[in-house]
Write a protein that holds these residues in place. Structure first.
Motif, PDB file in Angstrom:
ATOM      1  N   MET A   1     -18.107 -33.915   3.926  1.00 27.84           N
ATOM      2  CA  MET A   1     -17.232 -33.009   4.649  1.00 27.84           C
ATOM      3  C   MET A   1     -18.065 -32.286   5.713  1.00 27.84           C
ATOM      4  N   ASN A   2     -17.594 -32.335   6.955  1.00 28.14           N
ATOM      5  CA  ASN A   2     -18.341 -31.649   8.008  1.00 28.14           C
ATOM      6  C   ASN A   2     -17.981 -30.167   8.062  1.00 28.14           C
ATOM      7  N   TYR A   3     -18.684 -29.470   8.891  1.00 30.63           N
ATOM      8  CA  TYR A   3     -18.562 -28.007   8.973  1.00 30.63           C
ATOM      9  C   TYR A   3     -17.144 -27.572   9.320  1.00 30.63           C
ATOM     10  N   LYS A   4     -16.518 -28.223  10.280  1.00 35.50           N
ATOM     11  CA  LYS A   4     -15.168 -27.871  10.709  1.00 35.50           C
ATOM     12  C   LYS A   4     -14.167 -28.088   9.564  1.00 35.50           C
ATOM     13  N   GLU A   5     -14.305 -29.180   8.866  1.00 35.80           N
ATOM     14  CA  GLU A   5     -13.421 -29.466   7.727  1.00 35.80           C
ATOM     15  C   GLU A   5     -13.609 -28.429   6.625  1.00 35.80           C
ATOM     16  N   LEU A   6     -14.833 -28.014   6.406  1.00 33.60           N
ATOM     17  CA  LEU A   6     -15.116 -27.025   5.372  1.00 33.60           C
ATOM     18  C   LEU A   6     -14.514 -25.656   5.738  1.00 33.60           C
ATOM     19  N   VAL A   7     -14.613 -25.269   6.984  1.00 31.88           N
ATOM     20  CA  VAL A   7     -14.004 -24.015   7.450  1.00 31.88           C
ATOM     21  C   VAL A   7     -12.490 -24.086   7.247  1.00 31.88           C
ATOM     22  N   ASN A   8     -11.881 -25.197   7.654  1.00 34.14           N
ATOM     23  CA  ASN A   8     -10.431 -25.354   7.495  1.00 34.14           C
ATOM     24  C   ASN A   8     -10.024 -25.404   6.024  1.00 34.14           C
ATOM     25  N   TYR A   9     -10.860 -26.004   5.197  1.00 35.71           N
ATOM     26  CA  TYR A   9     -10.596 -26.029   3.761  1.00 35.71           C
ATOM     27  C   TYR A   9     -10.569 -24.607   3.200  1.00 35.71           C
ATOM     28  N   ARG A  10     -11.533 -23.789   3.607  1.00 36.40           N
ATOM     29  CA  ARG A  10     -11.576 -22.394   3.143  1.00 36.40           C
ATOM     30  C   ARG A  10     -10.334 -21.625   3.591  1.00 36.40           C
ATOM     31  N   LEU A  11      -9.893 -21.854   4.816  1.00 40.40           N
ATOM     32  CA  LEU A  11      -8.672 -21.193   5.299  1.00 40.40           C
ATOM     33  C   LEU A  11      -7.452 -21.643   4.489  1.00 40.40           C
ATOM     34  N   HIS A  12      -7.401 -22.923   4.196  1.00 39.10           N
ATOM     35  CA  HIS A  12      -6.302 -23.446   3.375  1.00 39.10           C
ATOM     36  C   HIS A  12      -6.332 -22.818   1.980  1.00 39.10           C
ATOM     37  N   ARG A  13      -7.521 -22.713   1.404  1.00 39.75           N
ATOM     38  CA  ARG A  13      -7.659 -22.069   0.084  1.00 39.75           C
ATOM     39  C   ARG A  13      -7.216 -20.618   0.135  1.00 39.75           C
ATOM     40  N   ALA A  14      -7.498 -19.927   1.234  1.00 42.32           N
ATOM     41  CA  ALA A  14      -7.081 -18.534   1.383  1.00 42.32           C
ATOM     42  C   ALA A  14      -5.561 -18.431   1.313  1.00 42.32           C
ATOM     43  N   LYS A  15      -4.859 -19.264   2.064  1.00 38.49           N
ATOM     44  CA  LYS A  15      -3.387 -19.246   2.072  1.00 38.49           C
ATOM     45  C   LYS A  15      -2.826 -19.628   0.704  1.00 38.49           C
ATOM     46  N   GLU A  16      -3.396 -20.648   0.106  1.00 39.32           N
ATOM     47  CA  GLU A  16      -2.950 -21.116  -1.205  1.00 39.32           C
ATOM     48  C   GLU A  16      -3.153 -20.038  -2.274  1.00 39.32           C
ATOM     49  N   THR A  17      -4.266 -19.364  -2.220  1.00 38.89           N
ATOM     50  CA  THR A  17      -4.585 -18.325  -3.194  1.00 38.89           C
ATOM     51  C   THR A  17      -3.691 -17.102  -2.993  1.00 38.89           C
ATOM     52  N   LEU A  18      -3.327 -16.813  -1.754  1.00 36.51           N
ATOM     53  CA  LEU A  18      -2.363 -15.746  -1.486  1.00 36.51           C
ATOM     54  C   LEU A  18      -1.012 -16.100  -2.114  1.00 36.51           C
ATOM     55  N   ASP A  19      -0.614 -17.352  -2.004  1.00 35.92           N
ATOM     56  CA  ASP A  19       0.628 -17.794  -2.655  1.00 35.92           C
ATOM     57  C   ASP A  19       0.548 -17.581  -4.164  1.00 35.92           C
ATOM     58  N   ASP A  20      -0.606 -17.876  -4.748  1.00 35.04           N
ATOM     59  CA  ASP A  20      -0.798 -17.638  -6.187  1.00 35.04           C
ATOM     60  C   ASP A  20      -0.613 -16.157  -6.518  1.00 35.04           C
ATOM     61  N   ALA A  21      -1.156 -15.277  -5.670  1.00 35.45           N
ATOM     62  CA  ALA A  21      -1.030 -13.831  -5.889  1.00 35.45           C
ATOM     63  C   ALA A  21       0.441 -13.412  -5.865  1.00 35.45           C
ATOM     64  N   ARG A  22       1.195 -13.997  -4.975  1.00 35.33           N
ATOM     65  CA  ARG A  22       2.633 -13.675  -4.909  1.00 35.33           C
ATOM     66  C   ARG A  22       3.352 -14.103  -6.185  1.00 35.33           C
ATOM     67  N   ILE A  23       3.045 -15.289  -6.657  1.00 35.27           N
ATOM     68  CA  ILE A  23       3.671 -15.791  -7.893  1.00 35.27           C
ATOM     69  C   ILE A  23       3.307 -14.886  -9.065  1.00 35.27           C
ATOM     70  N   LEU A  24       2.046 -14.521  -9.168  1.00 30.08           N
ATOM     71  CA  LEU A  24       1.605 -13.639 -10.250  1.00 30.08           C
ATOM     72  C   LEU A  24       2.258 -12.262 -10.148  1.00 30.08           C
ATOM     73  N   SER A  25       2.440 -11.772  -8.939  1.00 29.61           N
ATOM     74  CA  SER A  25       3.120 -10.484  -8.763  1.00 29.61           C
ATOM     75  C   SER A  25       4.571 -10.569  -9.226  1.00 29.61           C
ATOM     76  N   GLU A  26       5.225 -11.644  -8.871  1.00 30.20           N
ATOM     77  CA  GLU A  26       6.615 -11.828  -9.313  1.00 30.20           C
ATOM     78  C   GLU A  26       6.719 -11.837 -10.840  1.00 30.20           C
ATOM     79  N   ARG A  27       5.679 -12.343 -11.488  1.00 28.23           N
ATOM     80  CA  ARG A  27       5.652 -12.399 -12.957  1.00 28.23           C
ATOM     81  C   ARG A  27       5.028 -11.143 -13.571  1.00 28.23           C
ATOM     82  N   ARG A  28       4.691 -10.170 -12.702  1.00 34.16           N
ATOM     83  CA  ARG A  28       4.153  -8.875 -13.130  1.00 34.16           C
ATOM     84  C   ARG A  28       2.785  -9.005 -13.832  1.00 34.16           C
TER      85      ARG A  28
END
Length: 129
Positions: A1-28
């Motif tokens: 994985m090159n540097y650009k792909e790794l940066v984009n992967y981290r950004l994708h993980r950020a969005k995905e993890t935010l979605d997880d936080a929303r789901i967990l909040s909904e479940r209290r």
């Protein structure tokens, strides 16, 4: 994985993890939601640092380098630096301290600001790569 792909992967993980936080909040599941909010911000911060060729060795190192290079220079508004530092502390309390529990009033106000934070970092990165 090159540097650009790794940066984009981290950004994708950020969005995905935010979605997880929303789901967990909904479940209290407040402690878990704080953990995921912190990690969503952390993945975005590490993507930004990586895009700027800065490679911290720890979570605290990422926080320090982010503050030095983006908050103190005015590239990122100070309120985001405060938010990231608060999430860093709360994640540690929620994960490691006994008898410490978060609640809806503490967690939910961070959902939208973390999303805005990720979007801002994505914009900054787009100027680098």
């Amino acid at each position: 994985m090159n540097y650009k792909e790794l940066v984009n992967y981290r950004l994708h993980r950020a969005k995905e993890t935010l979605d997880d936080a929303r789901i967990l909040s909904e479940r209290r599941k407040w402690n878990s939601a704080i953990n995921r909010l912190y990690y969503a911000a952390f993945y975005a911060v590490t993507a930004l640092l990586m895009a700027d060729n800065i490679n911290p060795l720890s979570h605290n190192g990422a926080k320090v380098k982010f503050s030095e290079n983006y908050i103190k220079t005015g590239k990122v508004p100070k309120e985001y630096g405060k938010m990231y530092s608060q999430l860093f502390l709360w994640r540690q309390k929620g994960d490691y301290d006994d008898l410490f529990d978060f609640n809806q009033e503490k967690v939910e106000p961070y959902l939208e600001p973390v999303e805005s934070f990720i979007n801002l970092i994505k914009e900054i990165i787009n100027n680098y790569i």
